[in-house]
Design an enzyme around this catalytic site. Structure first.
Site, PDB file in Angstrom:
ATOM      1  CE1 TYR A 125      -3.408  -2.668   0.043  1.00  0.00           C
ATOM      2  CE2 TYR A 125      -4.614  -0.609   0.273  1.00  0.00           C
ATOM      3  CZ  TYR A 125      -4.593  -1.944  -0.043  1.00  0.00           C
ATOM      4  OH  TYR A 125      -5.737  -2.559  -0.458  1.00  0.00           O
ATOM      5  CE  LYS A 177       3.717 -16.537  -3.482  1.00  0.00           C
ATOM      6  NZ  LYS A 177       3.013 -17.791  -3.827  1.00  0.00           N
ATOM      7  CG  ASP A 211       0.118 -19.551  -2.900  1.00  0.00           C
ATOM      8  OD1 ASP A 211       0.569 -19.420  -1.735  1.00  0.00           O
ATOM      9  OD2 ASP A 211       0.781 -20.079  -3.807  1.00  0.00           O
ATOM     10  CG  ASP A 235      -7.635  -4.969   0.283  1.00  0.00           C
ATOM     11  OD1 ASP A 235      -8.692  -4.648   0.855  1.00  0.00           O
ATOM     12  OD2 ASP A 235      -7.391  -4.702  -0.909  1.00  0.00           O
TER      13      ASP A 235
END
Ligand code: NAD
Length: 339
Positions: A125, A177, A211, A235
């Site tokens: 962001y 991740k 994921d 988000d």
């Protein structure tokens, strides 16, 4: 009687004023102690003061440290940045907290009950973006960078674990991740794991790659309790979670910081239905419920939640998005009848 609590009320744009009217009527009806200082932001801020985030609104939140904020339309063009982002930065609202619980009985899942802690100030962001030359085209390549800090990784993780302890939650899942973003996500994971160890024996924890986590949330949503993750993943996963229980119409959010706390619905200003009394006020009302919890009025928060759940399950005077033929005020009346 509970003493009055000063709080800023921002009705917002689009459906904001309609759902605000319904929500304040319900809060008044149940005797909630908030003394509202009504301020404007978004398009309503531009109309009132020429800017989307007027100084009066900032000053009010600085004074009350507590706000209930309707959805804000971010004007397209004109160089305006998102007002929600500005508010997060202005008041260092580092934690975006989104609880998701099954309410509708005809949904796909019966036992969803998870709370997502999304880091609210950093990650992608930051969106430091630009063009680079590629194959002779000076704008043929674009880049976007973000950053995470050890301090924020630790602060959001600690907030998630403290919440778990305070609310009798069993497990925190750290989502990352780190297999690809070895520094950006890797550091978040390392710091989060380090904080998690402090809670060993009190709260279980695990970590998951984002994921795989998304798939597991859809396949086994009841395996999740509290999730803590970085800004962009949070988000996406929190909208996914809202989808598991029937969409954004019932999803509230809290933005918690050092200097203030701002409560809201997750949905936007819904310009397509604004002014038509079709808007479902429940998500915004559940946001007010989080605000009651925040000021320690858990009994009132539970009473409110139960009235909403019972009304939605009974489909009593509910809005079209909940499968009814009612309107914003009729569902509010149904909820008030149960309080
Ligand atoms: P949206 O959430 O406003 O609307 C998406 C869809 O959901 C629309 O079909 C809408 O009618 C429906 N919907 C949303 N809330 C509803 C409610 N309470 N009851 C019934 N139906 C509802 O998303 P959008 O259309 O992408 O965004 C519209 C504006 O809102 C944009 O300017 C966006 O920037 C802004 N926005 C603000 C916030 C916020 O202030 N927290 C969040 C998201 C989007």
């Amino acid at each position: 009687m509970t003493t009055q609590i000063d709080a800023t009320l921002i009705p917002g744009d689009g459906i904001g004023p309609e759902i605000t009217e319904a929500v304040t009527a319900i809060l008044d009806h149940m005797g909630a102690p908030f003394k509202w200082d009504v301020q404007q932001a978004g398009m309503a801020g531009i109309d009132a003061s020429g800017v989307p985030l007027p100084q009066e609104t900032i000053d009010s939140i600085r004074r009350t440290k507590l706000a209930l904020k309707g959805p804000l339309t971010t004007p397209v063009g004109g160089g305006f940045t998102s007002i929600n982002l500005q508010l997060r930065q202005e008041f260092e609202l580092f934690a975006n907290v989104r609880p998701t619980k099954t309410i509708k009985t005809d949904g796909r899942y019966d036992n969803v009950d998870m709370v997502i802690f999304r880091e609210n100030l950093e990650g992608y962001y930051i969106a430091d973006e630009g063009y680079m030359e590629h194959n002779g085209d000076p704008q043929g390549k674009v880049y976007s960078t973000g950053y995470n800090t050890k301090d924020e990784a630790r602060r959001i993780t600690r907030a998630a674990f403290e919440y778990a302890v305070a609310n009798g939650r069993k497990k925190v899942s750290i989502v990352h991740k780190a297999n690809i973003l070895k520094l950006l996500s890797g550091m978040f994971l390392e710091e989060a794991r380090d904080v998690a160890k402090e809670y060993e024996g009190r709260v279980e924890w695990d970590d998951r790659i984002v994921d795989a986590c998304a798939m597991q949330m859809v396949m086994y949503p009841d395996a999740f309790d509290v999730i803590v993750t970085t800004n962009l993943f949070g988000d996406i996963l929190s909208d996914l979670a809202a989808g598991l229980v029937g969409g954004l119409g019932l999803a509230p959010g809290a933005n918690i910081g050092k200097d203030a706390a701002i409560f809201e619905a997750v949905h936007g200003s819904a310009p397509d239905i604004a002014g038509q009394q079709k808007a479902n006020p429940c998500a915004f009302l559940m946001g007010a419920g989080l605000m009651l919890e925040h000021v320690g009025l858990n009994g009132d928060a539970d009473r409110l939640k139960k009235a909403v759940i019972d009304t939605v399950q009974a489909k009593d005077r509910v809005t079209p998005d909940l499968g009814g033929t009612g309107n914003t005020m009729s569902i509010a009346e149904a909820i008030m009848d149960r309080l």
